[in-house]
Design a protein around this motif. Structure first.
Motif, mmCIF file in Angstrom:
data_model
loop_
_atom_site.group_PDB
_atom_site.id
_atom_site.type_symbol
_atom_site.label_atom_id
_atom_site.label_comp_id
_atom_site.label_asym_id
_atom_site.label_seq_id
_atom_site.Cartn_x
_atom_site.Cartn_y
_atom_site.Cartn_z
ATOM 1 N N SER A 182 -7.082 41.201 -7.678
ATOM 2 C CA SER A 182 -7.850 42.031 -6.742
ATOM 3 C C SER A 182 -7.355 43.473 -6.733
ATOM 4 N N HIS A 183 -6.043 43.669 -6.822
ATOM 5 C CA HIS A 183 -5.484 45.016 -6.734
ATOM 6 C C HIS A 183 -5.727 45.833 -8.002
ATOM 7 N N LEU A 184 -6.063 45.159 -9.080
ATOM 8 C CA LEU A 184 -6.389 45.847 -10.332
ATOM 9 C C LEU A 184 -7.884 46.127 -10.421
ATOM 10 N N GLY A 185 -8.697 45.172 -9.955
ATOM 11 C CA GLY A 185 -10.141 45.277 -10.121
ATOM 12 C C GLY A 185 -10.748 46.508 -9.488
ATOM 13 N N TYR A 186 -10.415 46.785 -8.221
ATOM 14 C CA TYR A 186 -11.057 47.920 -7.551
ATOM 15 C C TYR A 186 -10.553 49.267 -8.066
ATOM 16 N N GLN A 187 -9.407 49.249 -8.771
ATOM 17 C CA GLN A 187 -8.920 50.481 -9.382
ATOM 18 C C GLN A 187 -9.620 50.787 -10.702
ATOM 19 N N GLY A 188 -10.353 49.800 -11.234
ATOM 20 C CA GLY A 188 -10.966 49.973 -12.544
ATOM 21 C C GLY A 188 -10.049 49.583 -13.682
ATOM 22 N N VAL A 189 -8.981 48.810 -13.376
ATOM 23 C CA VAL A 189 -8.043 48.343 -14.394
ATOM 24 C C VAL A 189 -8.530 47.008 -14.947
ATOM 25 N N ASP A 190 -8.387 46.808 -16.239
ATOM 26 C CA ASP A 190 -8.797 45.559 -16.884
ATOM 27 C C ASP A 190 -7.827 44.453 -16.475
ATOM 28 N N TYR A 191 -8.216 43.648 -15.494
ATOM 29 C CA TYR A 191 -7.303 42.662 -14.934
ATOM 30 C C TYR A 191 -7.145 41.427 -15.811
ATOM 31 N N VAL A 192 -8.088 41.170 -16.715
ATOM 32 C CA VAL A 192 -7.926 40.061 -17.657
ATOM 33 C C VAL A 192 -6.983 40.475 -18.779
ATOM 34 N N ASP A 193 -7.156 41.691 -19.291
ATOM 35 C CA ASP A 193 -6.262 42.187 -20.335
ATOM 36 C C ASP A 193 -4.822 42.266 -19.837
ATOM 37 N N ASP B 73 -9.924 37.717 -4.076
ATOM 38 C CA ASP B 73 -11.153 38.357 -4.524
ATOM 39 C C ASP B 73 -11.336 39.701 -3.824
ATOM 40 N N VAL B 74 -12.136 40.549 -4.431
ATOM 41 C CA VAL B 74 -12.412 41.867 -3.872
ATOM 42 C C VAL B 74 -13.824 42.278 -4.291
ATOM 43 N N TYR B 75 -14.490 42.988 -3.412
ATOM 44 C CA TYR B 75 -15.822 43.532 -3.702
ATOM 45 C C TYR B 75 -15.712 45.042 -3.802
ATOM 46 N N TRP B 76 -16.381 45.608 -4.808
ATOM 47 C CA TRP B 76 -16.522 47.059 -4.856
ATOM 48 C C TRP B 76 -17.987 47.397 -5.070
ATOM 49 N N SER B 77 -18.394 48.531 -4.568
ATOM 50 C CA SER B 77 -19.799 48.895 -4.515
ATOM 51 C C SER B 77 -20.324 49.369 -5.869
ATOM 52 N N ASP B 78 -21.584 49.089 -6.136
ATOM 53 C CA ASP B 78 -22.256 49.607 -7.340
ATOM 54 C C ASP B 78 -22.805 51.008 -7.107
ATOM 55 N N THR B 79 -22.806 51.448 -5.870
ATOM 56 C CA THR B 79 -23.341 52.765 -5.537
ATOM 57 C C THR B 79 -22.292 53.562 -4.772
ATOM 58 N N PRO B 80 -22.408 54.880 -4.745
ATOM 59 C CA PRO B 80 -21.426 55.696 -4.021
ATOM 60 C C PRO B 80 -21.364 55.349 -2.541
ATOM 61 N N LYS B 81 -20.166 55.484 -1.978
ATOM 62 C CA LYS B 81 -19.937 55.190 -0.562
ATOM 63 C C LYS B 81 -19.303 56.406 0.110
ATOM 64 N N GLN B 82 -19.204 56.350 1.421
ATOM 65 C CA GLN B 82 -18.615 57.465 2.163
ATOM 66 C C GLN B 82 -17.106 57.575 1.941
ATOM 67 N N ILE B 83 -16.456 56.425 1.714
ATOM 68 C CA ILE B 83 -15.004 56.394 1.527
ATOM 69 C C ILE B 83 -14.722 55.872 0.128
ATOM 70 N N GLY B 84 -14.002 56.652 -0.660
ATOM 71 C CA GLY B 84 -13.832 56.357 -2.075
ATOM 72 C C GLY B 84 -12.742 55.355 -2.387
ATOM 73 N N VAL B 85 -12.365 55.302 -3.654
ATOM 74 C CA VAL B 85 -11.470 54.270 -4.165
ATOM 75 C C VAL B 85 -10.081 54.336 -3.552
ATOM 76 N N PHE B 86 -9.659 55.505 -3.043
ATOM 77 C CA PHE B 86 -8.339 55.603 -2.424
ATOM 78 C C PHE B 86 -8.319 55.008 -1.016
ATOM 79 N N PHE C 245 -15.504 52.002 -0.373
ATOM 80 C CA PHE C 245 -15.961 51.635 -1.710
ATOM 81 C C PHE C 245 -15.605 50.194 -2.035
ATOM 82 N N TRP C 246 -14.496 49.711 -1.487
ATOM 83 C CA TRP C 246 -14.084 48.336 -1.767
ATOM 84 C C TRP C 246 -13.462 47.697 -0.536
ATOM 85 N N ASN C 247 -13.539 46.364 -0.506
ATOM 86 C CA ASN C 247 -12.878 45.563 0.517
ATOM 87 C C ASN C 247 -12.566 44.188 -0.056
ATOM 88 N N PHE C 248 -11.466 43.587 0.417
ATOM 89 C CA PHE C 248 -11.141 42.231 -0.002
ATOM 90 C C PHE C 248 -12.191 41.263 0.538
#
Length: 329
Positions: free
Chosen positions: A208-219, A235-248, A260-263
């Motif tokens: 989960s901590h790799l996925g929302y950062q855009g890191v290849d978590y399987v690799d 598990d974690v969900y991240w949005s397919d569209t822009p949000k008010q609060i970004g990846v940080f 942008f993301w939440n567990f």
């Protein structure tokens, strides 16, 4: 035989251990991952204390494979401030003097290895903290020397801990995670290099901590196959569209719908767990799959129960022979 599914008890620290064990068994779990400091006091050295813990687990037919020392481990390398006072027990915080907090946290991490031995297990998962996380975004410019000193600081503080772990035959599994010395694949490699690939150091894999950062978590599993000492299923969900609060994550709280993301409870986010299981099979990982349940929008008992069932459904063992072997004459 499928891997055992365990419940990480850190998110259940408001309940006594026996209550958590009773619930875990009713949810369908095969074991628990004991979280410090709520469910295990590693300062204790009397054998009776550990016999009582094992008796409680046996009462509910639960196995133990790993203990977790995340909150206290965070204080080993962090720049200590008032945030830490809220998560550290008083016996670690003391008077708040940073070096004293560092020292007591490091001593506690070594005590955790002794506790693991008393409990008959060989893995302690946790955090390291980081003196350079504050420089994640390199402006004003951060020099290579500044970053390298952060890894050197990690090595100075952690190698003595790892040496004690090696003497005891116990392994430390860092959960690669924002705010730690290793938070993606690149920083993980730098952390390993800093400690000269110490054999007692590996990873508590949490996708989960790799996925929302855009890191290849399987690799990540493929890159560090021999260093995956423990696995958190989250598990974690991240949005397919822009949000008010970004990846940080901004200065928002977990669960804020503007993020942008939440567990999410297992199976309700975007992590591709089948690919993870296949990679773990390729890596030869046979340890537990531990549910670390963190979904701000769902009742935790409902989530723990459905997550246990999800992991048992998604897990599978590799084939013992090639599917086309029967074609040969």
């Amino acid at each position: 035989m499928a891997r055992p599914v365990t419940l990480c008890t850190m998110q259940w620290g408001d309940l006594p251990l026996e209550v958590v064990c009773e619930k875990a068994k009713s949810f369908g779990f095969d074991g628990v991952e004991l979280g410090l400091p709520s469910h295990l006091d590693v300062r204790r050295t009397d054998p009776e204390y550990y016999r009582n813990i094992k008796a409680t687990l046996d009462k509910y037919d639960l196995k133990l494979f790993c203990i977790s020392n995340h909150l206290i481990g965070q204080a080993i390398c962090d720049n200590i401030d008032q945030r830490h006072k809220s998560v550290l027990p008083d016996y670690i915080w003391g008077d708040g003097d940073p070096e004293g907090v560092h020292r007591r946290a490091a001593e506690n991490m070594i005590q955790a290895a002794h506790a693991a031995k008393m409990l008959g297990i060989d893995t302690v998962a946790g955090f390291t903290g980081s003196s350079i996380w504050q420089w994640l975004y390199s402006f004003p410019p951060v020099t290579d020397e500044m970053v390298n000193e952060g890894y050197a600081d990690f090595a100075r503080r952690f190698i003595p801990i790892l040496d004690e772990y090696q003497k005891l035959g116990v392994r430390f599994a860092l959960e690669v995670h924002p705010t730690e010395i290793a938070f993606d694949t690149y920083s993980t490699r730098k952390a390993l290099e800093a400690i000269d690939y110490h054999p007692a150091f590996g990873f508590n894999y949490d996708p989960s901590h790799l996925g929302y950062q855009g890191v290849d978590y399987v690799d990540f599993i493929n890159q560090f196959a021999d260093r995956i000492f423990h696995v958190h299923m989250k598990d974690v969900y991240w949005s397919d569209t822009p949000k008010q609060i970004g990846v940080f994550g901004g200065h928002s709280t977990f669960g804020d719908a503007r993020r942008f993301w939440n567990f999410r409870s297992l199976g309700r986010g975007k992590i591709r767990f089948e690919e993870i299981i296949r990679a773990l099979n390729d890596a030869g990982y046979q340890g537990p799959l531990s549910v670390e349940w963190e979904d701000s929008g769902m009742d935790r008992e409902h989530g723990a129960r459905e997550s246990c069932a999800f992991v048992k459904q998604v897990d599978f063992q590799p084939s013992a022979h090639a599917f086309d072997a029967c074609f040969e004459r």
